[in-house]
Design a protein around this motif. Structure first.
Motif, PDB file in Angstrom:
ATOM      1  N   GLY A 176      40.662  57.874  31.225  1.00 39.28           N
ATOM      2  CA  GLY A 176      39.988  59.120  31.500  1.00 39.28           C
ATOM      3  C   GLY A 176      38.789  58.997  32.632  1.00 39.28           C
ATOM      4  N   THR A 177      38.919  59.900  33.544  1.00 33.96           N
ATOM      5  CA  THR A 177      38.098  59.723  34.946  1.00 33.96           C
ATOM      6  C   THR A 177      37.146  60.909  35.132  1.00 33.96           C
ATOM      7  OG1 THR A 177      39.799  58.521  35.954  1.00 33.96           O
ATOM      8  CG2 THR A 177      38.088  59.603  37.585  1.00 33.96           C
ATOM      9  N   VAL A 178      36.125  60.704  35.588  1.00 34.60           N
ATOM     10  CA  VAL A 178      35.054  61.604  35.815  1.00 34.60           C
ATOM     11  C   VAL A 178      34.773  61.501  37.363  1.00 34.60           C
ATOM     12  CG1 VAL A 178      32.575  62.484  35.390  1.00 34.60           C
ATOM     13  CG2 VAL A 178      34.032  61.925  33.565  1.00 34.60           C
ATOM     14  N   LEU A 179      34.378  62.397  38.061  1.00 32.72           N
ATOM     15  CA  LEU A 179      33.933  62.525  39.452  1.00 32.72           C
ATOM     16  C   LEU A 179      32.489  62.730  39.785  1.00 32.72           C
ATOM     17  CD1 LEU A 179      35.946  63.688  42.673  1.00 32.72           C
ATOM     18  CD2 LEU A 179      33.618  64.470  42.264  1.00 32.72           C
ATOM     19  N   HIS A 180      31.807  61.813  40.281  1.00 37.24           N
ATOM     20  CA  HIS A 180      30.409  62.094  40.586  1.00 37.24           C
ATOM     21  C   HIS A 180      30.376  62.630  42.242  1.00 37.24           C
ATOM     22  CE1 HIS A 180      26.313  61.056  42.124  1.00 37.24           C
ATOM     23  NE2 HIS A 180      26.128  61.677  41.053  1.00 37.24           N
ATOM     24  N   GLY A 190      23.056  66.505  42.548  1.00 36.95           N
ATOM     25  CA  GLY A 190      24.176  65.765  42.154  1.00 36.95           C
ATOM     26  C   GLY A 190      25.046  66.587  40.771  1.00 36.95           C
ATOM     27  N   ALA A 191      26.380  66.253  40.965  1.00 40.25           N
ATOM     28  CA  ALA A 191      27.264  66.898  39.840  1.00 40.25           C
ATOM     29  C   ALA A 191      28.281  65.907  39.525  1.00 40.25           C
ATOM     30  CB  ALA A 191      27.789  68.203  40.475  1.00 40.25           C
ATOM     31  N   LEU A 192      28.771  66.070  38.115  1.00 41.45           N
ATOM     32  CA  LEU A 192      29.847  65.541  37.497  1.00 41.45           C
ATOM     33  C   LEU A 192      31.007  66.604  37.296  1.00 41.45           C
ATOM     34  CD1 LEU A 192      28.367  63.574  34.811  1.00 41.45           C
ATOM     35  CD2 LEU A 192      28.845  62.669  36.815  1.00 41.45           C
ATOM     36  N   LEU A 193      32.109  66.373  37.861  1.00 40.66           N
ATOM     37  CA  LEU A 193      33.269  66.947  37.509  1.00 40.66           C
ATOM     38  C   LEU A 193      34.028  66.375  36.611  1.00 40.66           C
ATOM     39  CD1 LEU A 193      32.276  67.629  40.508  1.00 40.66           C
ATOM     40  CD2 LEU A 193      34.721  68.671  40.864  1.00 40.66           C
ATOM     41  N   THR A 194      34.471  67.035  35.410  1.00 41.94           N
ATOM     42  CA  THR A 194      34.714  66.121  34.146  1.00 41.94           C
ATOM     43  C   THR A 194      36.057  66.485  33.488  1.00 41.94           C
ATOM     44  OG1 THR A 194      33.498  67.572  32.811  1.00 41.94           O
ATOM     45  CG2 THR A 194      32.370  65.953  33.577  1.00 41.94           C
ATOM     46  N   GLY A 195      36.700  67.659  34.047  1.00 45.29           N
ATOM     47  CA  GLY A 195      38.038  68.002  33.208  1.00 45.29           C
ATOM     48  C   GLY A 195      37.846  68.112  31.666  1.00 45.29           C
ATOM     49  N   ASP A 196      38.528  67.359  30.930  1.00 43.63           N
ATOM     50  CA  ASP A 196      38.392  67.310  29.431  1.00 43.63           C
ATOM     51  C   ASP A 196      37.639  66.030  29.224  1.00 43.63           C
ATOM     52  OD1 ASP A 196      39.939  69.823  29.441  1.00 43.63           O
ATOM     53  OD2 ASP A 196      41.571  68.780  28.392  1.00 43.63           O
ATOM     54  N   ILE A 197      37.108  65.193  29.929  1.00 36.74           N
ATOM     55  CA  ILE A 197      36.730  64.070  29.401  1.00 36.74           C
ATOM     56  C   ILE A 197      35.306  64.438  28.732  1.00 36.74           C
ATOM     57  CG2 ILE A 197      36.077  61.642  29.978  1.00 36.74           C
ATOM     58  CD1 ILE A 197      39.138  62.526  30.381  1.00 36.74           C
ATOM     59  N   LEU A 198      34.378  65.096  29.489  1.00 33.68           N
ATOM     60  CA  LEU A 198      33.403  66.023  28.958  1.00 33.68           C
ATOM     61  C   LEU A 198      33.465  67.358  29.007  1.00 33.68           C
ATOM     62  CD1 LEU A 198      32.213  63.235  30.464  1.00 33.68           C
ATOM     63  CD2 LEU A 198      29.984  64.150  29.848  1.00 33.68           C
ATOM     64  N   GLN A 199      33.914  67.910  28.024  1.00 31.53           N
ATOM     65  CA  GLN A 199      34.502  69.415  28.116  1.00 31.53           C
ATOM     66  C   GLN A 199      33.480  70.446  27.889  1.00 31.53           C
ATOM     67  OE1 GLN A 199      36.254  71.755  29.208  1.00 31.53           O
ATOM     68  NE2 GLN A 199      37.978  71.051  28.331  1.00 31.53           N
ATOM     69  N   VAL A 200      33.224  71.252  28.844  1.00 29.11           N
ATOM     70  CA  VAL A 200      31.968  72.054  28.752  1.00 29.11           C
ATOM     71  C   VAL A 200      32.368  73.261  27.661  1.00 29.11           C
ATOM     72  CG1 VAL A 200      30.413  73.817  30.127  1.00 29.11           C
ATOM     73  CG2 VAL A 200      31.312  71.783  31.171  1.00 29.11           C
ATOM     74  N   ALA A 238      24.477  69.092  37.361  1.00 29.46           N
ATOM     75  CA  ALA A 238      25.433  69.981  37.004  1.00 29.46           C
ATOM     76  C   ALA A 238      26.557  69.303  36.477  1.00 29.46           C
ATOM     77  CB  ALA A 238      25.666  70.951  38.101  1.00 29.46           C
ATOM     78  N   ILE A 239      27.208  70.073  35.770  1.00 24.29           N
ATOM     79  CA  ILE A 239      28.720  69.677  35.169  1.00 24.29           C
ATOM     80  C   ILE A 239      29.748  70.734  35.273  1.00 24.29           C
ATOM     81  CG2 ILE A 239      30.036  68.676  33.307  1.00 24.29           C
ATOM     82  CD1 ILE A 239      27.612  67.275  32.423  1.00 24.29           C
ATOM     83  N   TYR A 240      30.683  70.500  35.911  1.00 25.46           N
ATOM     84  CA  TYR A 240      31.819  71.316  36.040  1.00 25.46           C
ATOM     85  C   TYR A 240      32.996  70.850  35.093  1.00 25.46           C
ATOM     86  CZ  TYR A 240      29.532  72.775  40.346  1.00 25.46           C
ATOM     87  OH  TYR A 240      28.652  73.375  41.242  1.00 25.46           O
ATOM     88  N   GLY A 241      33.399  71.841  34.205  1.00 22.37           N
ATOM     89  CA  GLY A 241      34.346  71.375  33.090  1.00 22.37           C
ATOM     90  C   GLY A 241      35.670  71.714  33.955  1.00 22.37           C
ATOM     91  N   ALA A 242      36.727  71.825  32.864  1.00 20.37           N
ATOM     92  CA  ALA A 242      38.131  72.234  33.423  1.00 20.37           C
ATOM     93  C   ALA A 242      38.639  73.583  33.434  1.00 20.37           C
ATOM     94  CB  ALA A 242      38.991  71.338  32.283  1.00 20.37           C
ATOM     95  N   PHE A 243      37.703  74.538  32.864  1.00 24.73           N
ATOM     96  CA  PHE A 243      38.308  75.734  32.810  1.00 24.73           C
ATOM     97  C   PHE A 243      37.274  76.932  33.792  1.00 24.73           C
ATOM     98  CE2 PHE A 243      39.891  73.595  29.117  1.00 24.73           C
ATOM     99  CZ  PHE A 243      41.597  73.684  29.428  1.00 24.73           C
ATOM    100  N   ARG A 250      22.321  73.599  35.374  1.00 25.94           N
ATOM    101  CA  ARG A 250      21.304  72.904  35.649  1.00 25.94           C
ATOM    102  C   ARG A 250      20.866  71.917  34.372  1.00 25.94           C
ATOM    103  NH1 ARG A 250      20.003  77.733  36.786  1.00 25.94           N
ATOM    104  NH2 ARG A 250      19.526  77.238  38.907  1.00 25.94           N
ATOM    105  N   ASP A 251      20.332  70.894  34.396  1.00 27.03           N
ATOM    106  CA  ASP A 251      19.851  70.086  33.092  1.00 27.03           C
ATOM    107  C   ASP A 251      20.859  69.668  32.338  1.00 27.03           C
ATOM    108  OD1 ASP A 251      16.960  70.873  33.761  1.00 27.03           O
ATOM    109  OD2 ASP A 251      17.223  72.799  32.671  1.00 27.03           O
ATOM    110  N   ALA A 252      21.929  69.289  33.331  1.00 30.51           N
ATOM    111  CA  ALA A 252      23.332  68.921  32.613  1.00 30.51           C
ATOM    112  C   ALA A 252      22.935  67.463  31.869  1.00 30.51           C
ATOM    113  CB  ALA A 252      24.297  68.700  33.559  1.00 30.51           C
ATOM    114  N   ARG A 253      22.118  66.920  32.647  1.00 33.95           N
ATOM    115  CA  ARG A 253      21.879  65.419  31.697  1.00 33.95           C
ATOM    116  C   ARG A 253      21.339  65.653  30.239  1.00 33.95           C
ATOM    117  NH1 ARG A 253      21.877  60.246  33.074  1.00 33.95           N
ATOM    118  NH2 ARG A 253      21.980  60.595  35.500  1.00 33.95           N
ATOM    119  N   GLN A 254      20.183  66.493  30.270  1.00 34.61           N
ATOM    120  CA  GLN A 254      19.622  66.830  28.811  1.00 34.61           C
ATOM    121  C   GLN A 254      20.817  67.423  28.036  1.00 34.61           C
ATOM    122  OE1 GLN A 254      18.432  67.472  31.830  1.00 34.61           O
ATOM    123  NE2 GLN A 254      16.305  67.834  31.833  1.00 34.61           N
TER     124      GLN A 254
END
Length: 273
Positions: A176-180, A190-200, A238-243, A250-254
């Motif tokens: 399972g891969t996440v893109l930074h 900075g942002a993470l693109l996470t697919g289903d690995i971390l699902q928003v 920021a985190i971008y999920g799969a859908f 913002r405040d995605a780490r928290q």
């Protein structure tokens, strides 16, 4: 001979005279075969009834399909000075989509979070000059259409373009891969693109961690901690999920920290309440 596509998950298979007897992706416990049974289609058939959709989401161009097909995810086109990256994949690809993306600079590399979104990745690579498809080697067995354009990597991280780093997070799949993306996000923090690995989640306030989403199998505490630890060295807001509309802007780490704590807490007390 045709490269048949599973209607349920959208995965394109190696060329055969007749549809395969089953889809290995859907036979796995993380996916499912519908009660009505296995169904197949082809890209030629899809192009007659489906169309692409493009929409900006928090500064990133999303690429989807109308009506929804397969699992229903959307891909993301990352535009960088060093070249564009296609993150995750949708099954449909046609001349209009290629023309639009070429006008935006084409695709220099493709990276995919996990096997549910491999879809027609080889077709995408071929239409964009055999762009390399970066997949983690731990998920090699799930590639249903092998091709020389698939570039397996087996480390814990891999920078594919300046400021674009793939992270092996595991969890949903072993690879399972996440893109930074170092300078992405609405405020460039900075942002993470996470697919289903971390699902928003639907409210874009939390994240979910599952082995199987359709079959409601949660990840255990150790796996969730590993996912969180894998991304902790990277700066992101920021985190971008799969859908569509699954973005924590913002405040995605928290949000990640709170989601990990909540998930592990419920694993521990769920049998008591």
């Amino acid at each position: 001979m045709a490269n048949y596509i599973c209607v349920t998950c959208g995965t394109q298979h190696a060329e055969t005279e007749a549809p395969p007897p089953s889809c290995l992706i859907c036979d796995d416990e993380r996916q499912y075969v519908p009660a009505a049974g296995q169904r197949w289609t082809t890209l030629d058939a899809m192009r007659r009834t489906f169309a692409a959709t493009f929409r900006h989401e928090a500064g990133v161009l999303g690429i989807g399909t109308a009506p929804s097909f397969g699992i229903g995810q959307r891909a993301l086109l990352l535009r960088t000075p060093a070249g564009n990256v296609l993150w995750d994949c949708v099954t449909l690809i046609d001349d209009a989509m290629v023309e639009i993306i070429q006008a935006l600079g084409g695709i220099a590399a493709i990276a995919i979070s996990h096997p549910h979104y491999y879809t027609t990745m080889v077709e995408w690579s071929c239409r964009f000059g055999d762009a390399p498809i970066h997949l983690h080697a731990a998920d090699r067995q799930w590639v249903m259409r092998p091709d020389a354009c698939v570039a397996f990597w087996d480390s814990e991280t891999k920078e594919i373009l300046p400021g674009i780093t793939l992270i092996r997070a595991g969890g949903h799949y072993a690879g399972g891969t996440v893109l930074h993306w170092e300078q992405a996000g609405p405020e460039g923090k900075g942002a993470l693109l996470t697919g289903d690995i971390l699902q928003v989640t639907a409210d874009s306030r939390f994240l979910g961690f599952m082995r199987s989403y359709p079959n409601f199998i949660p990840l255990g505490a150790a796996a969730v901690r590993r996912v969180a630890a894998s991304v902790s060295p990277f700066a992101f807001d920021a985190i971008y999920g799969a859908f569509w509309d699954r973005v924590i802007s913002r405040d995605a780490r928290q949000a990640l920290d709170a989601s990990v704590a909540r998930h592990i807490d419920w694993l521990g007390r769920g049998a008591l309440e």
